[in-house]
Design a protein around this motif. Structure first.
Motif, PDB file in Angstrom:
ATOM      1  N   ALA A  91     -73.006 -43.946 -43.301  1.00  0.00           N
ATOM      2  CA  ALA A  91     -72.264 -45.198 -43.230  1.00  0.00           C
ATOM      3  C   ALA A  91     -72.115 -45.881 -44.579  1.00  0.00           C
ATOM      4  CB  ALA A  91     -72.960 -46.147 -42.254  1.00  0.00           C
ATOM      5  N   ASP A  92     -71.067 -46.676 -44.683  1.00  0.00           N
ATOM      6  CA  ASP A  92     -70.856 -47.549 -45.834  1.00  0.00           C
ATOM      7  C   ASP A  92     -71.439 -48.943 -45.606  1.00  0.00           C
ATOM      8  OD1 ASP A  92     -69.426 -45.610 -47.273  1.00  0.00           O
ATOM      9  OD2 ASP A  92     -67.541 -46.176 -46.306  1.00  0.00           O
ATOM     10  N   PHE A  93     -71.702 -49.312 -44.349  1.00  0.00           N
ATOM     11  CA  PHE A  93     -72.218 -50.629 -43.994  1.00  0.00           C
ATOM     12  C   PHE A  93     -73.596 -50.479 -43.341  1.00  0.00           C
ATOM     13  CE2 PHE A  93     -67.739 -51.109 -44.437  1.00  0.00           C
ATOM     14  CZ  PHE A  93     -67.499 -52.419 -44.820  1.00  0.00           C
ATOM     15  N   HIS A  94     -74.573 -51.227 -43.858  1.00  0.00           N
ATOM     16  CA  HIS A  94     -75.951 -51.149 -43.363  1.00  0.00           C
ATOM     17  C   HIS A  94     -76.378 -52.548 -42.922  1.00  0.00           C
ATOM     18  CE1 HIS A  94     -80.297 -49.516 -44.188  1.00  0.00           C
ATOM     19  NE2 HIS A  94     -80.213 -50.176 -43.052  1.00  0.00           N
ATOM     20  N   VAL A  95     -76.578 -52.717 -41.611  1.00  0.00           N
ATOM     21  CA  VAL A  95     -77.003 -53.992 -41.043  1.00  0.00           C
ATOM     22  C   VAL A  95     -78.526 -53.997 -40.973  1.00  0.00           C
ATOM     23  CG1 VAL A  95     -76.723 -55.617 -39.142  1.00  0.00           C
ATOM     24  CG2 VAL A  95     -74.896 -53.990 -39.663  1.00  0.00           C
ATOM     25  N   ILE A  96     -79.148 -55.031 -41.537  1.00  0.00           N
ATOM     26  CA  ILE A  96     -80.605 -55.050 -41.708  1.00  0.00           C
ATOM     27  C   ILE A  96     -81.178 -56.255 -40.979  1.00  0.00           C
ATOM     28  CG2 ILE A  96     -82.474 -55.236 -43.391  1.00  0.00           C
ATOM     29  CD1 ILE A  96     -80.322 -54.041 -45.426  1.00  0.00           C
ATOM     30  N   GLY A  97     -81.930 -55.988 -39.913  1.00  0.00           N
ATOM     31  CA  GLY A  97     -82.585 -57.057 -39.176  1.00  0.00           C
ATOM     32  C   GLY A  97     -84.020 -57.258 -39.626  1.00  0.00           C
ATOM     33  N   ASP A  98     -84.720 -58.147 -38.944  1.00  0.00           N
ATOM     34  CA  ASP A  98     -86.084 -58.506 -39.311  1.00  0.00           C
ATOM     35  C   ASP A  98     -87.085 -57.590 -38.608  1.00  0.00           C
ATOM     36  OD1 ASP A  98     -88.476 -59.711 -39.997  1.00  0.00           O
ATOM     37  OD2 ASP A  98     -87.782 -61.749 -39.588  1.00  0.00           O
ATOM     38  N   TYR A  99     -87.337 -57.813 -37.317  1.00  0.00           N
ATOM     39  CA  TYR A  99     -88.282 -56.971 -36.567  1.00  0.00           C
ATOM     40  C   TYR A  99     -87.871 -56.972 -35.097  1.00  0.00           C
ATOM     41  CZ  TYR A  99     -90.729 -61.312 -35.165  1.00  0.00           C
ATOM     42  OH  TYR A  99     -91.048 -62.550 -34.659  1.00  0.00           O
ATOM     43  N   PRO A 100     -88.374 -56.020 -34.298  1.00  0.00           N
ATOM     44  CA  PRO A 100     -87.884 -55.859 -32.931  1.00  0.00           C
ATOM     45  C   PRO A 100     -88.056 -57.092 -32.038  1.00  0.00           C
ATOM     46  CG  PRO A 100     -89.048 -53.893 -33.617  1.00  0.00           C
ATOM     47  CD  PRO A 100     -89.259 -54.906 -34.700  1.00  0.00           C
TER      48      PRO A 100
ATOM     49  N   ARG B 229     -82.326 -46.363 -49.207  1.00  0.00           N
ATOM     50  CA  ARG B 229     -81.786 -45.592 -50.336  1.00  0.00           C
ATOM     51  C   ARG B 229     -81.217 -44.257 -49.883  1.00  0.00           C
ATOM     52  NH1 ARG B 229     -82.795 -48.205 -54.931  1.00  0.00           N
ATOM     53  NH2 ARG B 229     -84.415 -49.822 -54.918  1.00  0.00           N
ATOM     54  N   ALA B 230     -81.752 -43.701 -48.800  1.00  0.00           N
ATOM     55  CA  ALA B 230     -81.193 -42.460 -48.283  1.00  0.00           C
ATOM     56  C   ALA B 230     -79.821 -42.691 -47.645  1.00  0.00           C
ATOM     57  CB  ALA B 230     -82.150 -41.839 -47.266  1.00  0.00           C
ATOM     58  N   ILE B 231     -79.666 -43.797 -46.934  1.00  0.00           N
ATOM     59  CA  ILE B 231     -78.363 -44.129 -46.363  1.00  0.00           C
ATOM     60  C   ILE B 231     -77.367 -44.414 -47.478  1.00  0.00           C
ATOM     61  CG2 ILE B 231     -77.098 -45.788 -44.936  1.00  0.00           C
ATOM     62  CD1 ILE B 231     -78.926 -43.926 -43.346  1.00  0.00           C
ATOM     63  N   ASN B 232     -77.814 -45.184 -48.495  1.00  0.00           N
ATOM     64  CA  ASN B 232     -77.008 -45.433 -49.697  1.00  0.00           C
ATOM     65  C   ASN B 232     -75.651 -46.045 -49.346  1.00  0.00           C
ATOM     66  OD1 ASN B 232     -76.703 -45.441 -52.499  1.00  0.00           O
ATOM     67  ND2 ASN B 232     -75.590 -43.492 -52.481  1.00  0.00           N
ATOM     68  N   ALA B 233     -75.681 -47.059 -48.483  1.00  0.00           N
ATOM     69  CA  ALA B 233     -74.455 -47.736 -48.085  1.00  0.00           C
ATOM     70  C   ALA B 233     -73.882 -48.549 -49.243  1.00  0.00           C
ATOM     71  CB  ALA B 233     -74.731 -48.649 -46.890  1.00  0.00           C
ATOM     72  N   HIS B 234     -72.637 -48.926 -49.124  1.00  0.00           N
ATOM     73  CA  HIS B 234     -72.008 -49.792 -50.122  1.00  0.00           C
ATOM     74  C   HIS B 234     -72.309 -51.265 -49.860  1.00  0.00           C
ATOM     75  CE1 HIS B 234     -69.370 -46.660 -51.939  1.00  0.00           C
ATOM     76  NE2 HIS B 234     -69.485 -46.126 -50.750  1.00  0.00           N
ATOM     77  N   ILE B 235     -72.350 -51.635 -48.560  1.00  0.00           N
ATOM     78  CA  ILE B 235     -72.479 -53.030 -48.162  1.00  0.00           C
ATOM     79  C   ILE B 235     -73.772 -53.211 -47.368  1.00  0.00           C
ATOM     80  CG2 ILE B 235     -71.346 -54.997 -47.057  1.00  0.00           C
ATOM     81  CD1 ILE B 235     -69.603 -53.636 -49.195  1.00  0.00           C
ATOM     82  N   LEU B 236     -74.636 -54.132 -47.832  1.00  0.00           N
ATOM     83  CA  LEU B 236     -75.862 -54.473 -47.109  1.00  0.00           C
ATOM     84  C   LEU B 236     -75.639 -55.801 -46.396  1.00  0.00           C
ATOM     85  CD1 LEU B 236     -78.634 -53.615 -49.741  1.00  0.00           C
ATOM     86  CD2 LEU B 236     -77.510 -52.112 -48.071  1.00  0.00           C
ATOM     87  N   LEU B 237     -75.979 -55.839 -45.108  1.00  0.00           N
ATOM     88  CA  LEU B 237     -75.752 -57.008 -44.271  1.00  0.00           C
ATOM     89  C   LEU B 237     -77.081 -57.480 -43.675  1.00  0.00           C
ATOM     90  CD1 LEU B 237     -72.693 -55.407 -42.485  1.00  0.00           C
ATOM     91  CD2 LEU B 237     -72.532 -57.329 -44.074  1.00  0.00           C
TER      92      LEU B 237
ATOM     93  N   VAL C 161     -74.120 -57.405 -51.221  1.00  0.00           N
ATOM     94  CA  VAL C 161     -74.918 -58.008 -50.154  1.00  0.00           C
ATOM     95  C   VAL C 161     -74.110 -59.126 -49.511  1.00  0.00           C
ATOM     96  CG1 VAL C 161     -77.066 -59.197 -49.573  1.00  0.00           C
ATOM     97  CG2 VAL C 161     -77.049 -57.450 -51.378  1.00  0.00           C
ATOM     98  N   VAL C 162     -74.008 -59.089 -48.183  1.00  0.00           N
ATOM     99  CA  VAL C 162     -73.323 -60.134 -47.424  1.00  0.00           C
ATOM    100  C   VAL C 162     -74.303 -60.656 -46.366  1.00  0.00           C
ATOM    101  CG1 VAL C 162     -71.326 -60.717 -45.999  1.00  0.00           C
ATOM    102  CG2 VAL C 162     -71.107 -58.979 -47.797  1.00  0.00           C
ATOM    103  N   PRO C 163     -75.003 -61.757 -46.668  1.00  0.00           N
ATOM    104  CA  PRO C 163     -75.994 -62.273 -45.705  1.00  0.00           C
ATOM    105  C   PRO C 163     -75.344 -62.784 -44.420  1.00  0.00           C
ATOM    106  CG  PRO C 163     -76.390 -63.145 -47.917  1.00  0.00           C
ATOM    107  CD  PRO C 163     -75.026 -62.507 -47.930  1.00  0.00           C
ATOM    108  N   ILE C 164     -76.115 -62.684 -43.338  1.00  0.00           N
ATOM    109  CA  ILE C 164     -75.683 -63.183 -42.029  1.00  0.00           C
ATOM    110  C   ILE C 164     -76.738 -64.158 -41.506  1.00  0.00           C
ATOM    111  CG2 ILE C 164     -75.086 -62.579 -39.659  1.00  0.00           C
ATOM    112  CD1 ILE C 164     -74.287 -59.804 -40.663  1.00  0.00           C
ATOM    113  N   LYS C 165     -76.309 -65.341 -41.189  1.00  0.00           N
ATOM    114  CA  LYS C 165     -77.172 -66.362 -40.613  1.00  0.00           C
ATOM    115  C   LYS C 165     -77.716 -65.888 -39.258  1.00  0.00           C
ATOM    116  CE  LYS C 165     -76.645 -71.273 -39.330  1.00  0.00           C
ATOM    117  NZ  LYS C 165     -75.616 -72.347 -39.219  1.00  0.00           N
ATOM    118  N   GLU C 166     -78.961 -66.263 -38.940  1.00  0.00           N
ATOM    119  CA  GLU C 166     -79.561 -65.896 -37.649  1.00  0.00           C
ATOM    120  C   GLU C 166     -78.632 -66.323 -36.510  1.00  0.00           C
ATOM    121  OE1 GLU C 166     -81.674 -64.316 -34.865  1.00  0.00           O
ATOM    122  OE2 GLU C 166     -82.315 -64.126 -36.961  1.00  0.00           O
ATOM    123  N   PRO C 167     -78.212 -65.378 -35.657  1.00  0.00           N
ATOM    124  CA  PRO C 167     -77.196 -65.710 -34.642  1.00  0.00           C
ATOM    125  C   PRO C 167     -77.574 -66.844 -33.693  1.00  0.00           C
ATOM    126  CG  PRO C 167     -77.350 -63.344 -34.891  1.00  0.00           C
ATOM    127  CD  PRO C 167     -78.472 -63.928 -35.706  1.00  0.00           C
ATOM    128  N   THR C 168     -78.844 -67.022 -33.399  1.00  0.00           N
ATOM    129  CA  THR C 168     -79.232 -68.104 -32.489  1.00  0.00           C
ATOM    130  C   THR C 168     -79.005 -69.478 -33.107  1.00  0.00           C
ATOM    131  OG1 THR C 168     -81.529 -67.896 -33.235  1.00  0.00           O
ATOM    132  CG2 THR C 168     -80.910 -66.723 -31.219  1.00  0.00           C
TER     133      THR C 168
END
Length: 210
Positions: free
Chosen positions: A37-46, A122-130, A170-177
């Motif tokens: 993927a070019d886009f990698h969405v990164i959350g906190d924890y389950p 680093r293995a995914i090596n996406a262009h955009i981190l979210l 890097v394109v940050p996303i505010k916590e959805p709640t």
């Protein structure tokens, strides 16, 4: 075109170092999706962003399903809600391991898993981190840009903005709640704008600027 792997869940066989999950929960919610993927969405924890039962990031919880809904509208996600098919998008957590109900990761817990998250990113090596939410955004800005000192961690101001990193945008996303009127539309519009642009050039530009 690179082909890292065709595996959807835990494509690199990561083995987290501890198991403190409740009996009916997954030990960990591994990275999931398109490993090319070019886009990698990164959350906190389950416990916040979901997957303790499904094993898939951004499922089950209100926050998780809100993020998945945006990914569907952009065209990244399709199929079943609990096990979506992701195209050009990978999803993972800074802290992948499940914890007993009510527990949150400690600083030591995050530190124990940091090397696993970093290796997968680093293995995914996406262009955009979210990065989604305050902790994930703080971690990504500290570790993958030289610009954390320039920003207070005001997620309302950072939401859906572009920050040049060391080889990433890097394109940050505010916590959805905590989304207010317009927040969902802002990140949806930003993602659609990136997809309509030559976003793959961000790697070279980010490396120069960051």
């Amino acid at each position: 075109m690179r082909n890292v792997t065709d595996r959807t869940s835990n494509p690199f066989g990561i083995r987290p170092p501890f198991d403190r999950a409740d009996p009916n929960d997954r030990t960990a919610v591994f990275g999931y999706g398109d490993a090319n993927a070019d886009f990698h969405v990164i959350g906190d924890y389950p416990g916040i962003h979901g997957g303790e039962s499904t094993g898939v990031p951004f499922t089950e919880t209100d926050s998780g399903t809100a993020i998945q809904s945006v990914l569907r509208d952009v065209g990244f996600a399709s199929g079943p809600r609990d096990h979506p098919s992701l195209e050009n998008c990978f999803a993972s957590y800074v802290h992948m391991c499940s914890l007993p109900d009510g527990e949150t990761p400690t600083a030591n817990d995050y530190a124990d898993l940091e090397r696993f998250f970093d290796a997968e990113l680093r293995a995914i090596n996406a262009h955009i981190l979210l990065p989604v939410g305050e902790h994930a955004t703080d971690h990504v800005l500290r570790e993958y840009t030289t610009q954390r000192h320039r920003f207070s961690l005001d997620m309302t101001r950072l939401h859906a903005t572009d920050i040049r990193g060391r080889g990433f945008l890097v394109v940050p996303i505010k916590e959805p709640t905590t989304w207010d009127n317009g927040d969902r539309e802002a990140i949806l519009s930003r993602l659609l704008g990136l997809l309509a642009s030559d976003y793959r050039q961000t790697k070279g530009v980010a490396t120069t600027v960051g």
